[in-house]
Write a protein that holds these residues in place. Structure first.
Motif, short mmCIF file in Angstrom:
data_model
loop_
_atom_site.label_atom_id
_atom_site.label_comp_id
_atom_site.label_asym_id
_atom_site.label_seq_id
_atom_site.Cartn_x
_atom_site.Cartn_y
_atom_site.Cartn_z
N ASP A 494 27.96 28.47 23.81
CA ASP A 494 27.31 29.43 22.92
C ASP A 494 25.83 29.10 22.71
OD1 ASP A 494 29.61 31.09 22.20
OD2 ASP A 494 30.36 29.26 21.25
N PRO A 509 20.20 35.14 24.80
CA PRO A 509 21.25 34.61 25.67
C PRO A 509 20.74 34.71 27.11
CG PRO A 509 22.16 36.18 24.10
CD PRO A 509 20.66 36.29 24.01
N TYR A 523 24.94 39.55 17.54
CA TYR A 523 25.61 39.54 18.83
C TYR A 523 27.10 39.82 18.63
CZ TYR A 523 21.28 37.34 20.35
OH TYR A 523 19.97 37.07 20.61
N LEU A 527 28.51 36.73 24.97
CA LEU A 527 27.06 36.58 25.12
C LEU A 527 26.63 36.72 26.57
CD1 LEU A 527 26.44 33.47 22.81
CD2 LEU A 527 25.92 35.85 22.29
N THR A 530 23.80 31.68 27.53
CA THR A 530 23.70 30.67 26.48
C THR A 530 22.38 30.84 25.73
OG1 THR A 530 25.07 29.08 27.68
CG2 THR A 530 23.60 28.19 25.99
N ILE A 531 22.42 30.77 24.41
CA ILE A 531 21.21 30.80 23.60
C ILE A 531 20.66 29.38 23.52
CG2 ILE A 531 20.26 31.26 21.30
CD1 ILE A 531 22.50 33.36 20.95
#
Length: 613
Positions: A494, A509, A523, A527, A530-531
């Motif tokens: 995540d 993301p 969000y 996603l 990945t953030i």
């Protein structure tokens, strides 16, 4: 006091020593003092008096000392150094041979301040006063006045001795999660070795019968350090580090504990009583709040200029986190902890600074360049950023549930969170031991029970617009993303959080430089990337961003702050970036999704088959 030191000081007159100037540790404030050039120039008309002489009579581990001093022919360059042990010209200087004498100064001070700092008329009349906050560091203190500035120090007066009522007392407890979810570890520092006393923790659920658990004891010596200043002017005895393992805890329950030492004459030495809440079991559906930041360091509450130009925000962050403790369950400090950089006395001061936090919630740490890096020491980077410590103090002072703390990577579960903590100062590339660990950590989590998968590391292995990265054209550590982005995508990480760059930045993301969502705040569902977040504004001097504008950067801020993750349940998590100055939220987003959203395929994470095949 001058007469009391007369024999030692006269004996060393003219024998200054041959310690080499240390340039290996960058801009550490204590490195500005040319210790090897110190000369003896005792002035009978000069004096410095310190009071009170006995500290900690009510069990305090930190207390203010007032200095009163008078120096003939004053100058704005005059400064006062705090030394510990007090007899710094003899007790800390190893003799080369029986006919040699120690130099006038062979160790850096614990801290220092200019004589005119709080006395504007000092340069006219040579009289001044100063208040300094002293923490218990297992030895006595003296305060020495120098003329000649930092580059040509001349010792003109030494104070009376100040000491703690019990310098060996157990101090600065640091909690950390153990290798099992229902285990809490307590680490602390004392002056009692195993030949002096038996260390233990007395603990139990609040209001119920208490039990005692023994502690293991570690220490290290000068020879364990890899280079200067840690082996030379920066060395100071670290005392003894004790760790006790409190096991089979009930989830989400309040416990009390206190540190104890049983002397061999039957006497007990006790610390204050502390409290903590045990961790939830993996997958437990309860409110869970996590604080994350990097690069905080240590700042002096008394304003002593040891860190005036370096760690402006450390106390801001510390004080704000203390205010927020009731809404914090666990803290991750992802590298660059104390910035001791080879000056070992600073570790006591750092653990004292974070004690209100670390004694109440698990204080999990990662390894940074200022803890580990040293040439030919096995670190991935051959910089001299650790000042010769090469990881030893950090790996001893703080417990982490790693298989081998010399390899500072580990995983830990907190309720609905799985944290995979990397060690960027060791090789992480495909095929390495660390790469295999990272993949196993990401692959082994049950996302139905722990939907929130977080990757943590000190150096930026993902994305950053910080000036020094952009100037390299890499926007992260060189080779940072090459191996790991496949794992982040495959296992649907995540958020990946980093320090090292002293600012805050959040990306969309992202996968392979491409945003996988146009959303910026709320969000929903998968996603598909990945953030990446840089949260390196814990306290060290700030870093500007490059003027280059990237499509993937959503929010930037050059200020001191920290990140907070709040898991409300298995479907909803809140991300917040808060400033240390006021604790207010300056950036945030939410993630809302079902279990099936995590199971769904994303790019490059699906098997290479189709229903037709």
């Amino acid at each position: 006091m001058v007469h009391a030191l007369g024999f030692t000081l006269l004996a060393i007159l003219g024998v200054i020593g041959t310690l080499q100037e240390v340039t290996s540790h960058g801009g550490h404030p204590l490195s500005r003092i040319a210790v090897h050039k110190a000369e003896l120039a005792i002035d009978e008309l000069a004096y410095v008096k310190a009071s009170p002489t006995i500290l900690g009579l009510k069990g305090q581990n930190s207390e203010w000392v007032t200095l009163e001093y008078s120096i003939p022919n004053p100058s704005i360059d005059d400064w006062i150094g705090v030394f510990s042990p007090a007899n710094f010209s003899a007790s800390t200087c190893p003799l080369e041979n029986p006919r040699s004498y120690p130099p006038a100064l062979c160790t850096a001070p614990v801290k220092y301040q200019y004589a005119n700092y709080s006395s504007p008329k000092y340069k006219d009349n040579g009289k001044g006063s100063l208040k300094l906050l002293m923490v218990n560091q297992r030895s006595d203190f003296s305060f020495a006045v120098f003329k000649g500035g930092l580059l040509n120090p001349k010792l003109v007066a030494v104070s009376n001795v100040v000491s703690y009522a019990n310098p060996n007392a157990p101090v600065y407890p640091r909690l950390a999660q153990g290798k099992e979810w229902n285990e809490m570890t307590v680490t602390w520092t004392s002056g009692y070795g195993i030949s002096d006393a038996e260390p233990f923790v007395q603990w139990g659920q609040q209001g119920e019968e208490q039990t005692r658990t023994p502690a293991v004891t570690l220490t290290f010596d000068r020879k364990t350090m890899c280079g200067a200043p840690a082996r030379t002017v920066g060395w100071r005895d670290p005392g003894f580090i004790h760790t006790s393992f409190l096991k089979e805890l009930w989830p989400n329950s309040m416990y009390t504990y206190k540190l104890g030492h049983k002397l061999f004459n039957g006497t007990y030495i006790w610390s204050h009583t502390y409290r903590f809440k045990s961790s939830p079991y993996p997958g437990q559906n309860s409110l869970q709040q996590v604080v994350i930041f990097g690069d905080m360091g240590k700042e002096e509450a008394d304003g002593s200029n040891e860190y005036n130009d370096f760690q402006h925000g450390a106390l801001k962050t510390t004080k704000q986190l203390i205010k927020e403790l009731k809404d914090t369950d666990i803290v991750f400090h992802i590298g660059d902890l104390s910035y001791a950089s080879g000056y070992l006395s600073q570790w006591d001061q750092f653990t004292s600074q974070v004690e209100p936090i670390a004694s109440a919630v698990p204080y999990m740490v990662a390894s940074g360049n200022h803890e580990r890096d040293w040439p030919d020491s096995g670190s991935f980077y051959n910089t001299m950023d650790s000042g010769g410590e090469c990881g030893v103090p950090a790996e001893t002072m703080f417990y982490v549930p790693a298989e081998n703390r010399a390899n500072f990577w580990y995983s830990t579960d907190y309720g609905m969170f799985r944290f995979c903590v990397a060690d960027t100062e060791h090789d992480w590339r495909e095929g390495t031991e660390q790469y295999k660990f990272i993949e196993h950590c990401l692959a082994s989590v049950d996302r139905q029970k722990q939907p929130w998968l977080i990757f943590l590391a000190h150096r930026v292995l993902g994305y950053s617009s910080t000036s020094f990265y952009a100037d390299e054209g890499s926007f992260a550590e060189p080779m940072g993303r090459e191996s790991l982005q496949i794992l982040w995508q495959k296992y649907k990480v995540d958020i990946a959080l980093y320090g090292h760059a002293h600012n805050y930045e959040r990306t969309c993301p992202i996968y392979q430089n491409i945003c996988t969502s146009k959303e910026k705040k709320n969000y929903k569902g998968s996603l598909n990337g990945t953030i990446h977040v840089v949260a390196g504004g814990g306290g060290a001097s700030l870093t500007e961003f490059s003027s280059i504008q990237t499509q993937w950067s959503i929010f930037k801020d050059v200020d001191y702050g920290y990140v907070k993750l709040t898991a409300f349940d298995h479907q909803n998590m809140l991300f917040e970036y808060k400033k240390s100055s006021d604790g207010r939220v300056h950036d945030s987003f939410t993630i809302s999704r079902d279990y099936r959203d995590i199971l769904a395929c994303t790019k490059d994470s699906c098997p290479a088959t189709t229903s037709a095949s």
